[in-house]
Design an enzyme around this catalytic site. Structure first.
Site, short mmCIF file in Angstrom:
data_model
loop_
_atom_site.label_atom_id
_atom_site.label_comp_id
_atom_site.label_asym_id
_atom_site.label_seq_id
_atom_site.Cartn_x
_atom_site.Cartn_y
_atom_site.Cartn_z
CG ASN A 9 -1.87 1.11 1.32
OD1 ASN A 9 -1.56 2.22 0.91
ND2 ASN A 9 -3.05 0.84 1.85
CG ASP A 69 -4.38 -5.94 9.92
OD1 ASP A 69 -4.29 -6.04 8.68
OD2 ASP A 69 -5.41 -6.26 10.55
CE1 TYR A 153 -14.98 1.52 4.45
CE2 TYR A 153 -12.69 0.91 4.84
CZ TYR A 153 -13.97 0.58 4.45
OH TYR A 153 -14.25 -0.70 4.03
CG ASP A 154 -8.57 8.96 5.47
OD1 ASP A 154 -8.75 8.37 6.55
OD2 ASP A 154 -7.45 9.10 4.95
CG HIS A 179 -5.79 4.75 12.65
ND1 HIS A 179 -6.00 5.90 11.95
CD2 HIS A 179 -5.77 3.76 11.71
CE1 HIS A 179 -6.12 5.63 10.66
NE2 HIS A 179 -5.98 4.34 10.49
P1 IMP Z 1 -4.98 -3.66 5.76
O1 IMP Z 1 -4.07 -3.37 4.62
O2 IMP Z 1 -5.47 -5.06 5.82
O3 IMP Z 1 -4.44 -3.18 7.07
O4 IMP Z 1 -6.30 -2.84 5.43
C1 IMP Z 1 -6.54 -1.63 5.97
C2 IMP Z 1 -7.83 -1.07 5.37
O5 IMP Z 1 -8.46 -0.30 6.40
C3 IMP Z 1 -7.54 -0.10 4.23
O6 IMP Z 1 -7.63 -0.72 2.99
C4 IMP Z 1 -8.63 0.95 4.42
O7 IMP Z 1 -9.81 0.50 3.82
C5 IMP Z 1 -8.83 0.97 5.93
N1 IMP Z 1 -7.94 1.97 6.55
C6 IMP Z 1 -6.83 1.74 7.31
N2 IMP Z 1 -6.24 2.89 7.68
C7 IMP Z 1 -6.97 3.86 7.12
C8 IMP Z 1 -6.83 5.29 7.12
O8 IMP Z 1 -5.88 5.89 7.67
N3 IMP Z 1 -7.77 5.95 6.45
C9 IMP Z 1 -8.81 5.35 5.81
N4 IMP Z 1 -8.96 4.03 5.75
C10 IMP Z 1 -8.05 3.28 6.41
#
Ligand code: IMP
Length: 198
Positions: A9, A69, A153-154, A179
């Site tokens: 990401n 995560d 989701y910002d 966070h």
């Molecule tokens: P991960 O890569 O499995 O940790 O997925 C995290 C997911 O949570 C992201 O794809 C977003 O949809 C959401 N997310 C995590 N952090 C943020 C943030 O800072 N802003 C908005 N969405 C977030």
């Protein structure tokens, strides 16, 4: 010091790279380190998935590997989408916009719009030791998206104590209260302790 981020990401990489550069840490993505890895996120908690990702990369690269995560937990949806934030709505949602539109639809006109972003950062070292930190950002779900910055989701989240949505904040403003920013603040302190003990 070079650390690897166990993620593909780009937005997460940019956020983490900026904060960790203050510690003199050069953060490379796993692809920059030549690793193509997609760890299956089979855990049911942020802690489990964060560790799975960091360990998966560390086992292969033999360098300190960091994983975040994270996700959004909405009270009125029983904590959804939580660890499933990136894949919320399954096949019917193909991108971030479709996912937050799906969430807005599910929440409908609910009065209780309380929610929080959660981030769990795990750093696994080649000697098997690890550092784990959790950060949370409480707030509420807006009725319609606002703003163009950030990701995920910002646009539909307003952090507690703010007039603007997370997507209306600058990168520095977001890092100061997010966070991930909070988890990283703890991480920086624990990392300093970790190296002081060596
Ligand atoms: P991960 O890569 O499995 O940790 O997925 C995290 C997911 O949570 C992201 O794809 C977003 O949809 C959401 N997310 C995590 N952090 C943020 C943030 O800072 N802003 C908005 N969405 C977030």
């Amino acid at each position: 010091m070079t650390f690897i981020l166990a993620s593909n990401n780009k937005k997460k990489l940019a956020e983490l790279r900026e904060i960790l550069s203050e510690l003199g840490i050069e953060l490379l993505s796993q692809s920059e380190a030549g690793l193509q890895l997609e760890v299956e996120e089979t855990g049911t908690t942020f802690e489990e998935n964060s560790r799975l990702k960091a360990t998966g990369a560390c086992d292969l690269l033999n360098l300190p590997c960091i994983a975040d995560d994270s996700g959004l937990c909405v009270d009125a949806l029983g904590g959804e989408p939580g660890v499933y934030s990136a894949r919320y709505g399954g096949e019917r949602c193909k991108n971030d916009i479709e996912r937050y539109e799906y969430l807005l639809k599910k929440l409908g006109g609910a009065e209780n719009r309380a929610a929080k972003f959660v981030s769990v950062i795990t750093c696994v070292f080649p000697n098997g030791e690890s550092i784990v930190c959790r950060g949370e950002c409480p707030g509420e779900i807006l009725t319609a998206p606002r703003g163009e910055n950030g990701f995920g989701y910002d646009p539909i989240f307003r952090p507690e104590g703010m007039e603007r949505s997370m997507a209306e904040l600058s990168a520095d403003e977001k890092n100061a209260i997010s966070h991930r920013g909070r988890a990283l603040e703890k991480f920086k302190a624990k990392l300093r302790e970790y190296y002081a003990d060596k």
